[in-house]
Design a protein around this motif. Structure first.
Motif, short mmCIF file in Angstrom:
data_model
loop_
_atom_site.label_atom_id
_atom_site.label_comp_id
_atom_site.label_asym_id
_atom_site.label_seq_id
_atom_site.Cartn_x
_atom_site.Cartn_y
_atom_site.Cartn_z
N VAL A 26 14.41 6.81 16.03
CA VAL A 26 14.62 5.45 15.51
C VAL A 26 14.84 5.59 14.01
CG1 VAL A 26 13.64 3.16 15.19
CG2 VAL A 26 13.19 4.43 17.31
N SER A 27 16.00 5.17 13.53
CA SER A 27 16.36 5.35 12.12
C SER A 27 15.55 4.42 11.23
CB SER A 27 17.85 5.08 11.91
OG SER A 27 18.12 3.69 12.02
N ALA A 28 15.71 4.59 9.90
CA ALA A 28 15.01 3.74 8.94
C ALA A 28 15.43 2.28 9.07
CB ALA A 28 15.27 4.25 7.52
N LYS A 29 16.61 2.04 9.65
CA LYS A 29 17.09 0.67 9.86
C LYS A 29 16.64 0.09 11.19
CE LYS A 29 21.24 1.40 7.05
NZ LYS A 29 22.73 1.39 7.04
N GLY A 30 15.83 0.85 11.92
CA GLY A 30 15.33 0.37 13.20
C GLY A 30 16.28 0.59 14.36
N GLN A 31 17.29 1.39 14.18
CA GLN A 31 18.26 1.65 15.25
C GLN A 31 17.84 2.88 16.04
OE1 GLN A 31 21.68 2.10 12.66
NE2 GLN A 31 22.44 0.08 13.20
N ARG A 32 17.87 2.77 17.36
CA ARG A 32 17.61 3.94 18.20
C ARG A 32 18.92 4.71 18.36
NH1 ARG A 32 14.06 6.39 21.11
NH2 ARG A 32 12.48 4.82 20.66
N ILE A 33 18.88 5.98 18.02
CA ILE A 33 20.07 6.82 18.02
C ILE A 33 19.86 7.98 18.99
CG2 ILE A 33 21.65 8.21 16.60
CD1 ILE A 33 20.62 6.67 14.17
N THR A 34 20.90 8.31 19.72
CA THR A 34 20.87 9.42 20.67
C THR A 34 22.04 10.35 20.38
OG1 THR A 34 19.88 8.00 22.37
CG2 THR A 34 20.92 10.04 23.12
N SER A 35 21.77 11.65 20.43
CA SER A 35 22.84 12.61 20.16
C SER A 35 22.52 13.93 20.86
CB SER A 35 22.98 12.84 18.65
OG SER A 35 23.96 13.83 18.37
N ASP A 36 23.54 14.77 20.98
CA ASP A 36 23.32 16.09 21.58
C ASP A 36 22.99 17.14 20.52
OD1 ASP A 36 25.74 16.27 20.34
OD2 ASP A 36 26.82 17.08 22.07
N ARG A 37 22.75 16.70 19.29
CA ARG A 37 22.41 17.61 18.21
C ARG A 37 21.47 16.88 17.25
NH1 ARG A 37 28.31 18.66 16.46
NH2 ARG A 37 28.46 18.37 18.71
N PRO A 38 20.79 17.58 16.36
CA PRO A 38 19.88 16.91 15.41
C PRO A 38 20.60 15.76 14.69
CG PRO A 38 19.58 19.26 15.28
CD PRO A 38 20.75 19.05 16.20
N ILE A 39 19.90 14.66 14.50
CA ILE A 39 20.51 13.43 14.01
C ILE A 39 20.35 13.31 12.50
CG2 ILE A 39 20.48 10.91 14.21
CD1 ILE A 39 19.24 11.41 17.06
N ALA A 40 21.47 13.22 11.79
CA ALA A 40 21.43 13.21 10.32
C ALA A 40 20.68 12.00 9.77
CB ALA A 40 22.86 13.23 9.76
N GLU A 41 20.80 10.85 10.46
CA GLU A 41 20.14 9.63 9.99
C GLU A 41 18.62 9.71 10.08
OE1 GLU A 41 22.66 9.84 11.95
OE2 GLU A 41 24.21 8.35 11.52
#
Length: 215
Positions: A26-41
């Motif tokens: 969950v990013s600093a903006k409250g968004q849940r992010i999914t990826s197949d690699r480490p997430i920059a955000e």
């Protein structure tokens, strides 16, 4: 399975397993992010590494503190701004070279840019001379009323002449200021162009002297 093929099969299975890993956060903006690699955000917070069935395989700790992340983002911003400025410098220099392949072409462009202003300035100077002559005539007329109050009509003429005179003087100053601005702009362009004509690569020096290329 043939023993010779076993290492290959194991390598394929290993790659498939890696590809199946899913990072979530969950990013600093409250968004849940999914990826197949480490997430920059989410470099400044924990990320969950999940299996294909959704179970948590591993919790990846933050790669950066909030301060480190802010510093990292600022460096990225500065790098992007510098790259954008470099692209602009290259584009502007190429535009200059395309527009002015030699100094004679640049001189003609300067002359064309100044011509309407010089014409307007000459007209203003003629009008100022006319107004000065009119002021002299009014003063001569006022001599007949020395020691007495001037007639209203003559007072009005003095006032109108003075207002028009001031307006023309202001216009003349504006023309001179614009002529100076244009000459300065073309002087900066010429300095830059001489370096480009001599073989300097487009974008190899500061943007400040080529800002006028956007005219």
């Amino acid at each position: 399975m043939s023993p010779a093929l076993l290492p290959v099969a194991l390598a394929v299975l290993s790659l498939s397993a890696q590809a199946a890993n899913i990072y979530t956060c969950v990013s600093a903006k409250g968004q849940r992010i999914t990826s197949d690699r480490p997430i920059a955000e989410c470099l400044d917070r924990s990320q969950e590494l999940r299996n294909t069935d959704g179970s948590v395989k591993q919790v990846v700790p933050p790669a950066m503190t909030a301060e480190e992340r802010a510093s990292h983002e600022e460096r990225l911003r500065q790098e992007m701004a510098a790259a954008s400025a470099q692209r602009d410098a290259i584009r502007l220099d190429r535009n200059l070279l395309s527009r002015y392949p030699d100094e004679a072409r640049h001189q003609r462009a300067r002359k064309a840019a100044l011509e309407p202003l010089n014409t307007a300035l000459a007209a203003t100077e003629r009008r100022l001379a006319e107004l000065a002559h009119g002021q002299k005539r009014l003063q001569e007329e006022a001599e007949f009323f020395k020691g007495r109050e001037l007639p209203r009509d003559l007072k009005n003429k003095f006032g109108q002449n003075q207002v028009t005179l001031q307006a023309q003087q202001d216009a003349g100053q504006n023309h001179l200021a614009e002529i100076k601005r244009i000459n300065t702009s073309y002087d900066q362009e010429l300095t830059r162009l001489k370096r480009l004509w001599a073989g300097a690569a487009p974008g190899s020096f500061s943007l400040s002297a080529s800002s006028s290329a956007a005219r």
